[in-house]
Design an enzyme around this catalytic site. Structure first.
Site, PDB file in Angstrom:
ATOM      1  N   HIS A   1       2.978  12.188 -13.036  1.00 19.51           N
ATOM      2  CA  HIS A   1       3.585  13.432 -12.817  1.00 19.51           C
ATOM      3  C   HIS A   1       2.695  14.373 -12.423  1.00 19.51           C
ATOM      4  CE1 HIS A   1       6.707  16.238 -12.100  1.00 19.51           C
ATOM      5  NE2 HIS A   1       5.954  17.256 -12.544  1.00 19.51           N
TER       6      HIS A   1
ATOM      7  N   ASN B   1       4.537   6.751 -16.032  1.00 21.46           N
ATOM      8  CA  ASN B   1       4.730   7.491 -14.898  1.00 21.46           C
ATOM      9  C   ASN B   1       3.504   8.501 -14.776  1.00 21.46           C
ATOM     10  OD1 ASN B   1       6.052   8.622 -12.506  1.00 21.46           O
ATOM     11  ND2 ASN B   1       6.640  10.393 -13.865  1.00 21.46           N
TER      12      ASN B   1
ATOM     13  N   GLY C   1       1.871   5.931  -1.359  1.00 20.72           N
ATOM     14  CA  GLY C   1       1.076   4.776  -2.159  1.00 20.72           C
ATOM     15  C   GLY C   1      -0.441   5.096  -2.530  1.00 20.72           C
TER      16      GLY C   1
ATOM     17  N   GLU D   1      -6.989  14.144  -6.238  1.00 19.89           N
ATOM     18  CA  GLU D   1      -8.133  13.497  -6.358  1.00 19.89           C
ATOM     19  C   GLU D   1      -8.847  13.608  -7.640  1.00 19.89           C
ATOM     20  OE1 GLU D   1      -9.512  14.569  -1.553  1.00 19.89           O
ATOM     21  OE2 GLU D   1     -10.032  16.097  -2.847  1.00 19.89           O
TER      22      GLU D   1
ATOM     23  N   ALA E   1      -7.267  14.422 -10.538  1.00 16.49           N
ATOM     24  CA  ALA E   1      -6.534  14.038 -11.812  1.00 16.49           C
ATOM     25  C   ALA E   1      -5.781  12.714 -11.951  1.00 16.49           C
ATOM     26  CB  ALA E   1      -5.664  15.024 -12.205  1.00 16.49           C
ATOM     27  N   GLU E   2      -4.739  12.622 -10.932  1.00 15.52           N
ATOM     28  CA  GLU E   2      -3.747  11.506 -10.813  1.00 15.52           C
ATOM     29  C   GLU E   2      -4.654  10.100 -10.368  1.00 15.52           C
ATOM     30  OE1 GLU E   2      -0.316  11.828  -8.435  1.00 15.52           O
ATOM     31  OE2 GLU E   2      -0.625  13.924  -8.118  1.00 15.52           O
TER      32      GLU E   2
HETATM   33  C1  GAR Z   1       2.020  11.879  -6.121  1.00 16.14           C
HETATM   34  O1  GAR Z   1       1.529  13.176  -6.308  1.00 16.14           O
HETATM   35  C2  GAR Z   1       3.099  11.443  -7.683  1.00 16.14           C
HETATM   36  O2  GAR Z   1       2.412  11.976  -8.752  1.00 16.14           O
HETATM   37  C3  GAR Z   1       4.152  12.252  -7.411  1.00 16.14           C
HETATM   38  O3  GAR Z   1       4.476  11.772  -5.878  1.00 16.14           O
HETATM   39  C4  GAR Z   1       3.062  11.651  -5.122  1.00 16.14           C
HETATM   40  C5  GAR Z   1       3.140  10.264  -4.642  1.00 16.14           C
HETATM   41  O4  GAR Z   1       2.089  10.046  -3.697  1.00 16.14           O
HETATM   42  N1  GAR Z   1       5.256  11.700  -8.313  1.00 16.14           N
HETATM   43  C6  GAR Z   1       6.422  12.580  -8.445  1.00 16.14           C
HETATM   44  O5  GAR Z   1       6.421  13.610  -8.146  1.00 16.14           O
HETATM   45  C7  GAR Z   1       7.361  11.715  -9.476  1.00 16.14           C
HETATM   46  N2  GAR Z   1       8.001  12.847 -10.176  1.00 16.14           N
HETATM   47  P1  GAR Z   1       1.765   8.662  -3.739  1.00 16.14           P
HETATM   48  O6  GAR Z   1       2.820   7.955  -3.083  1.00 16.14           O
HETATM   49  O7  GAR Z   1       0.762   8.770  -2.472  1.00 16.14           O
HETATM   50  O8  GAR Z   1       0.970   7.945  -4.900  1.00 16.14           O
END
Ligand code: GAR
Length: 202
Positions: free
Chosen positions: A111, A109, A13, A179, A181-182
């Site tokens: 990715h 979403n 999360g 860090e 991008a996401e």
């Molecule tokens: C993240 O890197 C997200 O982009 C990826 O899983 C991780 C979850 O981390 N999602 C996928 O691969 C979906 N296809 P988080 O629980 O720390 O956010």
């Protein structure tokens, strides 16, 4: 009225945390995270939600249950909570076309790669970064997109490239992409889409 947001999680999360922090700092101002749904009972994301006073629901798929039946249970919880926007933040399940079709332009979403590379069924979490390193790409990154019936195939909202460095392991690359991008793109996209829903543009 604020867009009512539900975040779907399965794991640590950190993206949920980025959304919570963005809400606190005012980056997300057109929506409010009112619910977190997890398909795993021990997801650390649930702790993060509770620590921030956000309601949580654990919905685990039962063996005897079909995908449709499971998604109908999710649907009922969304309706009960008047959810307008679903944010998949590390949710490790592919939603059916039946479900995504009912929520057109209402599911986004994140990715951890530059779609259309290293995406689709089987590409999730660390596996994405393992595949990127095995291929030898010099840049990877993250993508936030709308979710439709094609896994990782919906319209792209934001994308950001991140450099791959010599000696990267999947874990190191994952952390850099999170860090750089996401954790930036997902809150930004969440605000953009929340705003469009709020104003009736979407
Ligand atoms: C993240 O890197 C997200 O982009 C990826 O899983 C991780 C979850 O981390 N999602 C996928 O691969 C979906 N296809 P988080 O629980 O720390 O956010």
């Amino acid at each position: 009225m604020l867009t009512n947001i539900c975040v779907f999680v399965s794991g640590g999360g950190t993206n949920l945390q980025a959304l919570i922090d963005a809400q606190k700092s005012g980056i997300i101002k057109s929506g409010r995270i009112s619910l977190v749904i997890s398909d795993k009972k021990d997801a650390y994301a649930l702790v993060r939600a509770k620590e921030n006073g956000i309601k949580t629901r654990v919905l685990i798929k039962k063996k005897a249950e079909s995908k449709d039946e499971y998604e109908d249970r999710i649907e009922a919880v969304l309706r009960e909570n008047n959810i307008d926007l679903i944010v998949l933040a590390g949710f490790m399940r592919i939603l059916s076309g039946r479900f995504t079709g009912r929520h057109k332009n209402r599911i986004i979403n994140v990715h951890p790669a530059l779609i259309p590379s290293f995406c689709g069924e089987g590409f999730y979490g660390l596996k994405v970064h393992e595949a990127a390193l095995a291929y030898g790409v010099k840049v990877s990154g993250a993508t936030v997109h709308f979710v439709n019936e094609v896994p990782d195939g919906g319209q792209i909202i934001y994308q950001k490239a991140v450099e791959v460095q010599d000696g990267d392991t999947p874990e190191i690359l994952q952390k850099r992409i999170m860090e750089q991008a996401e954790w930036i793109l997902l809150p930004k996209a969440c605000e953009l889409v929340s705003h469009k829903i709020q104003t009736g543009e979407l």
